[in-house]
Design a protein around this motif. Structure first.
Motif, PDB file in Angstrom:
ATOM      1  N   GLY A 142      47.343  30.163  -8.684  1.00 50.02           N
ATOM      2  CA  GLY A 142      46.299  30.259  -7.664  1.00 50.02           C
ATOM      3  C   GLY A 142      46.796  30.024  -6.256  1.00 50.02           C
ATOM      4  N   ASP A 143      47.958  29.404  -6.117  1.00 54.18           N
ATOM      5  CA  ASP A 143      48.559  29.216  -4.799  1.00 54.18           C
ATOM      6  C   ASP A 143      49.232  30.518  -4.373  1.00 54.18           C
ATOM      7  N   PRO A 144      49.532  30.668  -3.086  1.00 51.64           N
ATOM      8  CA  PRO A 144      50.264  31.868  -2.667  1.00 51.64           C
ATOM      9  C   PRO A 144      51.579  31.995  -3.435  1.00 51.64           C
ATOM     10  N   ILE A 145      51.907  33.220  -3.799  1.00 53.49           N
ATOM     11  CA  ILE A 145      53.137  33.478  -4.542  1.00 53.49           C
ATOM     12  C   ILE A 145      54.324  33.313  -3.588  1.00 53.49           C
ATOM     13  N   PRO A 146      55.319  32.505  -3.952  1.00 52.14           N
ATOM     14  CA  PRO A 146      56.472  32.283  -3.067  1.00 52.14           C
ATOM     15  C   PRO A 146      57.254  33.575  -2.796  1.00 52.14           C
ATOM     16  N   SER A 147      57.904  33.605  -1.667  1.00 53.10           N
ATOM     17  CA  SER A 147      58.679  34.793  -1.285  1.00 53.10           C
ATOM     18  C   SER A 147      59.858  35.042  -2.226  1.00 53.10           C
ATOM     19  N   ALA A 148      60.285  34.038  -2.966  1.00 54.71           N
ATOM     20  CA  ALA A 148      61.394  34.198  -3.915  1.00 54.71           C
ATOM     21  C   ALA A 148      61.006  35.070  -5.112  1.00 54.71           C
ATOM     22  N   VAL A 149      59.702  35.239  -5.328  1.00 57.22           N
ATOM     23  CA  VAL A 149      59.223  36.046  -6.462  1.00 57.22           C
ATOM     24  C   VAL A 149      59.255  37.517  -6.047  1.00 57.22           C
ATOM     25  N   PRO A 150      59.979  38.352  -6.791  1.00 56.32           N
ATOM     26  CA  PRO A 150      60.034  39.776  -6.440  1.00 56.32           C
ATOM     27  C   PRO A 150      58.635  40.395  -6.373  1.00 56.32           C
ATOM     28  N   ALA A 151      58.423  41.221  -5.367  1.00 51.52           N
ATOM     29  CA  ALA A 151      57.112  41.830  -5.127  1.00 51.52           C
ATOM     30  C   ALA A 151      56.607  42.631  -6.321  1.00 51.52           C
ATOM     31  N   VAL A 152      57.510  43.158  -7.123  1.00 46.71           N
ATOM     32  CA  VAL A 152      57.114  43.965  -8.276  1.00 46.71           C
ATOM     33  C   VAL A 152      56.271  43.162  -9.276  1.00 46.71           C
ATOM     34  N   LEU A 153      56.357  41.839  -9.254  1.00 49.20           N
ATOM     35  CA  LEU A 153      55.594  40.996 -10.181  1.00 49.20           C
ATOM     36  C   LEU A 153      54.272  40.499  -9.598  1.00 49.20           C
ATOM     37  N   HIS A 154      54.080  40.611  -8.282  1.00 51.70           N
ATOM     38  CA  HIS A 154      52.937  39.982  -7.620  1.00 51.70           C
ATOM     39  C   HIS A 154      51.589  40.426  -8.174  1.00 51.70           C
ATOM     40  N   ALA A 155      51.377  41.710  -8.366  1.00 45.43           N
ATOM     41  CA  ALA A 155      50.057  42.194  -8.817  1.00 45.43           C
ATOM     42  C   ALA A 155      49.685  41.605 -10.176  1.00 45.43           C
ATOM     43  N   GLN A 156      50.630  41.593 -11.100  1.00 48.20           N
ATOM     44  CA  GLN A 156      50.323  41.099 -12.439  1.00 48.20           C
ATOM     45  C   GLN A 156      50.132  39.580 -12.439  1.00 48.20           C
ATOM     46  N   ILE A 157      50.923  38.878 -11.653  1.00 48.31           N
ATOM     47  CA  ILE A 157      50.739  37.423 -11.550  1.00 48.31           C
ATOM     48  C   ILE A 157      49.355  37.134 -10.979  1.00 48.31           C
ATOM     49  N   GLY A 158      48.959  37.873  -9.947  1.00 47.57           N
ATOM     50  CA  GLY A 158      47.631  37.693  -9.357  1.00 47.57           C
ATOM     51  C   GLY A 158      46.516  37.959 -10.356  1.00 47.57           C
ATOM     52  N   GLU A 159      46.679  38.993 -11.182  1.00 49.34           N
ATOM     53  CA  GLU A 159      45.675  39.299 -12.207  1.00 49.34           C
ATOM     54  C   GLU A 159      45.547  38.157 -13.203  1.00 49.34           C
ATOM     55  N   VAL A 160      46.686  37.607 -13.623  1.00 48.22           N
ATOM     56  CA  VAL A 160      46.653  36.478 -14.563  1.00 48.22           C
ATOM     57  C   VAL A 160      45.954  35.293 -13.911  1.00 48.22           C
ATOM     58  N   ASP A 161      46.313  34.984 -12.668  1.00 48.30           N
ATOM     59  CA  ASP A 161      45.693  33.848 -11.975  1.00 48.30           C
ATOM     60  C   ASP A 161      44.174  34.012 -11.885  1.00 48.30           C
ATOM     61  N   ARG A 162      43.716  35.218 -11.553  1.00 49.71           N
ATOM     62  CA  ARG A 162      42.272  35.456 -11.429  1.00 49.71           C
ATOM     63  C   ARG A 162      41.562  35.376 -12.782  1.00 49.71           C
ATOM     64  N   ALA A 163      42.263  35.657 -13.860  1.00 49.23           N
ATOM     65  CA  ALA A 163      41.656  35.645 -15.191  1.00 49.23           C
ATOM     66  C   ALA A 163      41.566  34.249 -15.799  1.00 49.23           C
ATOM     67  N   LEU A 164      42.281  33.293 -15.222  1.00 50.39           N
ATOM     68  CA  LEU A 164      42.253  31.935 -15.777  1.00 50.39           C
ATOM     69  C   LEU A 164      40.882  31.309 -15.556  1.00 50.39           C
ATOM     70  N   PRO A 165      40.366  30.627 -16.554  1.00 52.80           N
ATOM     71  CA  PRO A 165      39.050  29.987 -16.388  1.00 52.80           C
ATOM     72  C   PRO A 165      39.125  28.841 -15.373  1.00 52.80           C
ATOM     73  N   VAL A 166      38.030  28.649 -14.677  1.00 52.12           N
ATOM     74  CA  VAL A 166      37.930  27.539 -13.733  1.00 52.12           C
ATOM     75  C   VAL A 166      37.709  26.265 -14.532  1.00 52.12           C
TER      76      VAL A 166
END
Length: 82
Positions: A10-34
């Protein structure tokens, strides 16, 4: 040599993470229950396997760049290596 990193879901994705992974990581984060009880959110760990990035959430969800250039999301119990 490539170094990994850790960050909280849920935090901003660090710049060390390749951009190719950002969309899928964001989808997983949004799908996690509160968590209404205030438990800490799980953390991501970025590592590199055979030179390709692999982000693993503490819950066992993996986001990885495959050799063919595709990005997959799976649970570590579905991992071809386990």
């Amino acid at each position: 040599m490539q170094l990994g990193t850790r960050w909280t879901s849920g935090d901003p994705i660090p710049s060390a993470v390749p951009a190719v992974l950002h969309a899928q990581i964001g989808e997983v984060d949004r799908a996690l229950p509160v968590d209404l009880l205030g438990q800490p959110r799980p953390r991501w760990t970025l590592t590199f396997l055979e030179g390709r990035p692999l982000a693993e959430l503490d819950t066992g969800i993996l986001v990885e760049l495959r050799a063919d250039g595709s990005v997959t999301v799976l649970h570590d119990s579905e991992d071809e290596f386990g």
